[in-house]
Every structure is written in C-alpha cells, then in structure tokens.
Design an enzyme around this catalytic site. Structure first.
Site, short mmCIF file in Angstrom:
data_model
loop_
_atom_site.label_atom_id
_atom_site.label_comp_id
_atom_site.label_asym_id
_atom_site.label_seq_id
_atom_site.Cartn_x
_atom_site.Cartn_y
_atom_site.Cartn_z
N GLU A 141 -12.65 -133.52 -42.62
CA GLU A 141 -11.89 -132.66 -41.77
C GLU A 141 -11.91 -131.26 -42.73
OE1 GLU A 141 -11.32 -132.04 -38.58
OE2 GLU A 141 -10.06 -130.59 -38.50
N ASP A 142 -11.53 -131.61 -43.99
CA ASP A 142 -11.03 -130.33 -44.90
C ASP A 142 -12.05 -130.09 -45.82
OD1 ASP A 142 -8.91 -130.33 -43.39
OD2 ASP A 142 -7.48 -131.20 -44.75
N ASP A 152 -0.11 -141.27 -42.94
CA ASP A 152 -0.49 -139.87 -42.92
C ASP A 152 0.79 -139.12 -42.24
OD1 ASP A 152 -2.05 -137.36 -43.25
OD2 ASP A 152 -2.61 -137.48 -41.18
MN MN Z 1 -3.57 -136.22 -43.87
#
Ligand code: MN
Length: 733
Positions: free
Chosen positions: A81-82, A144
C-alpha cells in the site's frame, strides 16, 4: 504469552524463539529487514521511523503465538500500500502465502466504512470477514488496528473519532467473535477514551480512588481462599481481576447506574489444573460465602459461542459486598484471552512446529480441536457461523450510497438489482461496477460498488435472466413478471377476440358488455372478473365465440323477435297484394292498412261486436281473436298484436260461426225444444251434438250462424228461457 506495548526486534526474536523453529525465526527476520528497507524514507505522524509500526504489529502477533507467515505478514502488511513493493515481489522474495496475507490486509484497508444502522454494521463485519478469505488476515488487521489505536493521539481529533467509532463497531466485535478478549478489551477501552473522553477519565479517576481499598480487600479474600484450597490439595493461581473501562461504561449507560452501584468491580479469578478442581473450588467458595441467586453460570458445561469456558458466580463477600468470582483451567484461560489464536498456538506452535500446512488444513485442525473439546450446540453453531463467514458462499458489495448488500457468491448485477427492489430489477438495462460498464452476467466480487442502470422504456426481463441470476429471489421475481406480463397480454388479446366476435354478430360490444350480462357469463363459466374472462380467452381456455354468444343472448333474442315480426308483417303485406283474388272478406280491417290478409281465429270465433285484436302469425297472415281469448294472453303474443276493427255494417248479411254449449236437466224433447228455439230466431244451425251423463245432465253443443253480438245475445236469451236449461256459454276450441 507475555505482553508488552513496545516491542523491539530483539523482543520479537526472544518471544518467537519460545515457540518457533530457527528456520521460522530467520524467515521473519528477513521479512523485518525487507520491510525496514522498503519503509526507510517514511515516518509516522508521531515523527518516529515508519518501521516502528510494523514491528509493533508483528510483536502483537508474536504475543498471540501466530505462525511465521502471519508474523512476516505483520512486518510486511503496509509495504504494498505505501511503498513501491508489489505482490509479485513478495511472492518471489517470500512465498505465495505471505503475499496473499499482505494482499488481504491491503484490500481490507480499502473498505470504506460508514457507520449507518445496525444492519449495515453487521454487513460490514461480514464483508470484512468474507474479504479476508484467510482468518490470519483478520488477525494481522486486528494487530494493525490495535497499534494504531495505541498511537491514535497523534491524529487530528476528527480522524480520532472516525477511527474510534470504526473500532467499536467493526474491530472490537470481530475480536470478540474470534474470542481474543485481550485485544477486544484494549480496543474498546482505547476507543472510549476518544469517543467519550469525559466519562473515560472520570471512570479512570474513580477506579484509582478506590484502588488501594479494593486491592487490600481482594488480598484478604485471596488469602482466606488459598488456605482453604490448600487443605483439599487444589493448586490455584488467584488474582484480582482487572475490570475493563468500557464494560463499566456500558453498564453505567445501559443500566443507568452510578459508578459505585456497579458491584462486580470486586472480582477475582481462580485458575486451577483441571475441570474437577474448578467445581471443587466452586464448592468451597459457596460454603464460605452466600451465593447470590441467579448469578451462577456454568460456561464449562455450556460454552459461549466463541468457545469461552469458565464458572461464574457472585457471592456476598466477607464485608457484605457482592464479589464476583471466575473459575477456570489454564487452557480455558488461554482460550478466554486469546480465542482462536490460542488454538493456533497450541497446535501449530507447540506441537507442529515444522508443519507446513495450508490454511484449510489448519482450519480443519481448528475444527477438530473444537469438536473434540465440546459437542455442545453452541459450539457447533459457532463453527458453522465461522465456516459460513470464512469460506462463504456470500459476497458483499456496496450500493452507490455505501450500504452493504449481502448476496450468494456467483451473484450478478441483476441479483443485486432485484435485492434492492423488484421494479429496479425489472427495469434494469445495464450495470456499472466500480464506475465501469459491465455485462449483466458479471460475477460480483467482494467490495464492488454496484450501480444499476434502469430505463422506463425497458421491455422487462428476458428469459436469459433466469439462467444468469443466482438468487432465488431474483428468479422468482422474473418468473412472476413473465406470468403477470403474459396475463396482461392475454387479457388484451382476449378482449380483442371477444369484441370481434360480438361485432361479427352485428352487435355493438358496448351494448352487451353491461354489468348484468357480464355477471351472467361469470356465473356460468366460473370467472371472478372481466380480466379472468379475457385472460382465459387469450390463452384459449375458452373460445371468444362462446363468450360472445352468451353475452349477446338477450339482445339477440329481442332482435330476433323484432326481425320475425318485421318479416311476418312484410310477408303478410306482400301476400295480400299478390293474392287479392283469394281474399275472402272477414269483415275485419287492420287499422291504417288496407287490404291485409285477415282471418278470424277458429279458437274463439269472434263476431261483430266482440272486442278483437289482430295477431301477426308466422307466415299465415293476421288472425283475429277476441281480445279475451286465452290463446293471445301471453306477453310474447302481445308483442305481435296489431290493432284491428270491424269493418262491416253490424246489421249486414254476413254471418259468423259461433259455438254454444247448453247445459240442462235431461228430459225427453229437450234437444227439439232447443233447436226449435234457435229456429224461431231465424238463425241457421250448422252443427249439433248432444250427450247426457249419469247424473241426467245433458250437454248440447251447437254451432250457429250469427250476424253480430246483439243477434247472439238474443239467441242465448231465448235458449235460456227453455225449461230445465241451466246455462248457455260461448265455447272456445
Ligand atoms: Mn498498518
């Protein structure tokens, strides 16, 4: 399982070393190094290097004693995602399982959650689980979320509220569902701090105030109990049970109670070696202190849905305050705290360290543990619901407004449309999935945003739709549409046919489609209404001709009579003109018409002076009756009446037959006297007949020729004067 809020990579290595193989430990270390490299330029809102977050997530997972892939997944959960790392990279560098776990977490991150109503919340939860595919994805996601909640203070207030709300509505219930109460409680308590800070800090303060007093009291109870348990050789670990802020808060809100009214603040937990010891300990407690009625719960015999097992009781403690007690084995405690993860650790970590099982094999193991552990109804239900959620046969998609719709997997946009509304289904002409046009047989995927395109001008469902739809709801609505549509078509067709048949009879349909006529036909053929009747004609259950015949019955009869009359009249008229020669003057004239063929009826033999009517016969001209003749008294006869009048001089020479019947006492010479009397009146006799019965009553029938009624009257009077005559009457034939 130890617990720490701030893990270092060394902590993780140390903790995982307790249950993982060396190979597994080097595997998770590779994942750590890879994540550290990928996130190296990134920082969190707190200003810390980004890698701190994945380390904490992995730490929480190690604490749950998860397998190596899951911990690696924890380290790597944000890289796709990042950062520039792709799923393919992960698959190459690690394995398919790790890539799949990271993919699952990434996808869950994309679900946009909007709090709406309870139903929607439940559907979101389901969607979440369904999308996860692998239960470990949810465990990583929970870890998370837990770390994000621990560090929520670094976010702006608005985001804090959104996250906290989502945590309460989605994540804490999920943790509860999986039985991971440690995570559930922490998520709830932290969320409360942001959702209702005032109450949160007030409760914290109140708890602190009483802490010393409470701890002293609890210790007293524990000392007393351990002395007694030792006497019966029961090994027990006892502790004051920490109360969770959120559960206190909920009780205060839901039960509208003050803080000091919530008595189970005083609580202890007793952990023993065996189930037998659980019940033994319970016995000792109940002997020492008086149990409160209705507060004993045996969750050992009857585990909760999430497999929680324990004995619960509340007693009146040494100081007269209620004291809540929980008694359970070590294993039950593990499950109570770590839920599904406890089963995982037990089988995977401690006994099958080298196991390289697929997820489904693991789930089977999990199920076996459950099966073996309890055959209670509740537990089975739990497994069933878990199964449904995990390998579900359901797919969860969004409406454009963000509502979640649950459908069986394999569903297409049409199933979605019919689930929203029948009319939307029937008018569907296309579908946009995630903003892009897709065919109507597109198989919906979890998380799709589905927008159905409808048109007022749509022809409605097609037969193909029955093949591509998945839900019975859609199929039955489509079938219903066809049935209804066909009925409507049949009604139109039937009406057309019936009206055509009526017109073929030279009748205007409007004249016969009257309520009375229709009612007669309904009754005759068992229809309930006009639509039914037309539909039956439409699908040829009955012919239109038959309906038309029945509908026009009355009007046709009336018409027929009219026609017959007209025909007779015209026949009569034409007959007269053609056959003038044969005309024999009856002495009767039809009013307003000359030279019509007129006969005197033989039944009543009218004579001038009698009141008469003309009757139009079928094909035999007009016959003239006395107006009181029984043969022309019917309504039908009256319709064929014609006004007639005597057209002769009443004193003229023309003679008419009249039948008379004379009744008299029978004696010699009577007949002669009657004949003589008639003769005296200068009246001719054409026929005589006489008889006598046993009672000496003579009946004499004579036919005489008469000019008119006054002539007749005189003859009758004369006969009546004869001795022994009772009566003289005009007879009919
Ligand atoms: Mn995370």
């Amino acid at each position: 399982m130890a617990k720490d809020d701030n893990y270092t990579i060394e902590d993780i290595n140390r903790l995982s070393g307790e249950y993982l193989s060396d190979g597994d430990i080097s595997f998770i270390n590779r994942a750590y190094e890879f994540a550290k490299e990928a996130h190296k330029e990134q920082y969190r809102k707190s200003g810390e290097p980004y890698i701190i977050h994945p380390i904490q997530v992995a730490g929480i997972l190690v604490d749950l004693e998860m397998d190596a892939e899951t911990i690696a997944g924890g380290f790597l959960h944000d890289v796709v995602e990042d950062t520039n790392v792709t799923l393919e990279d992960l698959e190459e560098e690690f394995n398919h399982e790790v890539a799949m776990l990271v993919d699952g977490v990434t996808k869950l991150g994309k679900i946009k959650y909007k709090s709406k109503q309870d139903l929607q919340v439940e559907n979101h939860r389901k969607m979440f689980v369904a999308m996860a595919k692998d239960i470990r994805v949810i465990l990583i996601k929970l870890a998370d979320r837990l770390h994000n909640m621990r560090t929520l203070k670094h976010l702006p207030p608005e985001k804090q509220r959104i996250k906290a709300n989502e945590t309460i509505e989605i994540f804490a219930p999920l943790a509860h569902r999986l039985g991971i109460s440690t995570i559930k409680w922490e998520l709830e308590d932290t969320a409360l701090r942001y959702l209702n800070p005032q109450q949160y800090y007030r409760i914290v303060h109140l708890m602190k105030q009483k802490r010393e007093e409470r701890e002293y009291y609890i210790q007293e109870v524990i000392d007393e109990l351990s002395k007694q348990l030792k006497e019966v050789n029961i090994e027990a670990e006892m502790s004051g049970r920490p109360k969770h802020l959120y559960s206190i808060y909920q009780k205060m809100v839901k039960q509208n109670k003050q803080f000091n009214e919530i008595y189970d603040l005083l609580a202890i937990r007793i952990i023993v070696d065996s189930i037998k010891d659980c019940y033994a300990a319970l016995g000792i407690i109940h002997t020492n202190w008086k149990p409160m009625p209705g507060r004993f719960k045996d969750y050992i015999a009857m585990p909760k849905q999430n497999l929680y097992q324990s004995l619960h009781t509340t007693v009146i403690g040494p100081k007269g305050d209620p004291l809540e007690v929980q008694i359970r084995t070590k294993e039950m405690h593990e499950i109570a705290e770590y839920g599904i993860a406890a089963h995982w650790a037990y089988k995977e970590g401690k006994q099958l360290k080298s196991g390289n099982k697929t997820f489904e094999e693991k789930l089977t193991l999990f199920r076996e543990i459950l099966d073996w552990q309890s055959d209670t109804h509740d537990a089975e239900e739990f497994i069933e619901s878990l199964k449904v959620d995990l390998f579900s046969d359901m797919v969860y998609v969004f409406t454009p407004k963000g509502d979640v719709i649950e459908l069986p997997s394999g569903s297409v946009p049409l199933d979605f449309a019919y689930k929203i509304h029948t009319e939307i289904g029937n008018k569907t002409v296309g579908a946009k999935i995630n903003g892009k046009m897709e065919p109507l047989d597109y198989k919906l995927k979890n998380g799709d945003i589905v927008e159905v395109m409808t048109s007022k001008h749509s022809y409605g469902p097609s037969q193909d739709w029955l093949k591509i739809t998945q839900t019975s709801q859609a199929k039955s609505k489509i079938k219903q549409f066809f049935k209804k549509q066909r009925k409507e078509e049949n009604i139109l067709k039937g009406k057309e046919v019936v009206e055509k048949e009526i017109r073929a009879l030279n009748i205007n349909p409007k004249d016969v489609l009257t309520p009375e006529n229709l009612q007669r036909v309904f009754e005759r053929f068992n229809f309930t209404n006009e639509e039914d009747m037309y539909a039956a004609v439409g699908y040829q259950g009955i012919t239109g001709a038959l309906i038309a015949t029945r509908l026009t019955e009355k009007i046709r009869e009336a018409k027929q009579k009219e026609q017959d009359l007209e025909q007779s009249l015209s026949e009569v008229k034409s007959g007269v003109r053609d056959k003038k020669a044969h005309k024999r003057d009856s002495g009767v004239r039809v009013k307003g018409v000359d030279n019509l063929l007129v006969r005197l009826a033989k039944c009543c033999n009218p004579v001038p002076g009698d009141e008469i009517v003309g009757y139009i016969t079928k094909g035999r001209g007009v016959s003239v009756h006395r107006s009181d003749c029984p043969n022309v008294q019917t309504e039908e006869a009256r319709q064929r009446f014609l006004q007639v009048e005597w057209a002769i001089d009443q004193n003229g020479e023309k003679q008419y037959h009249v039948d008379l019947e004379v009744s008299a006492y029978d004696r010699r010479g009577l007949l002669n006297e009657v004949l003589q009397a008639v003769n005296e009146m200068k009246t001719n006799i054409t026929h005589v007949n006489g008889r006598s019965d046993r009672n000496k009553i003579a009946i004499i029938q004579i036919t005489i020729l008469i000019h008119n009624t006054s002539h007749l009257r005189k003859v009758v009077e004369r006969i009546k004067r004869i001795k022994d005559v009772y009566s003289v009457t005009r007879t009919l034939h």
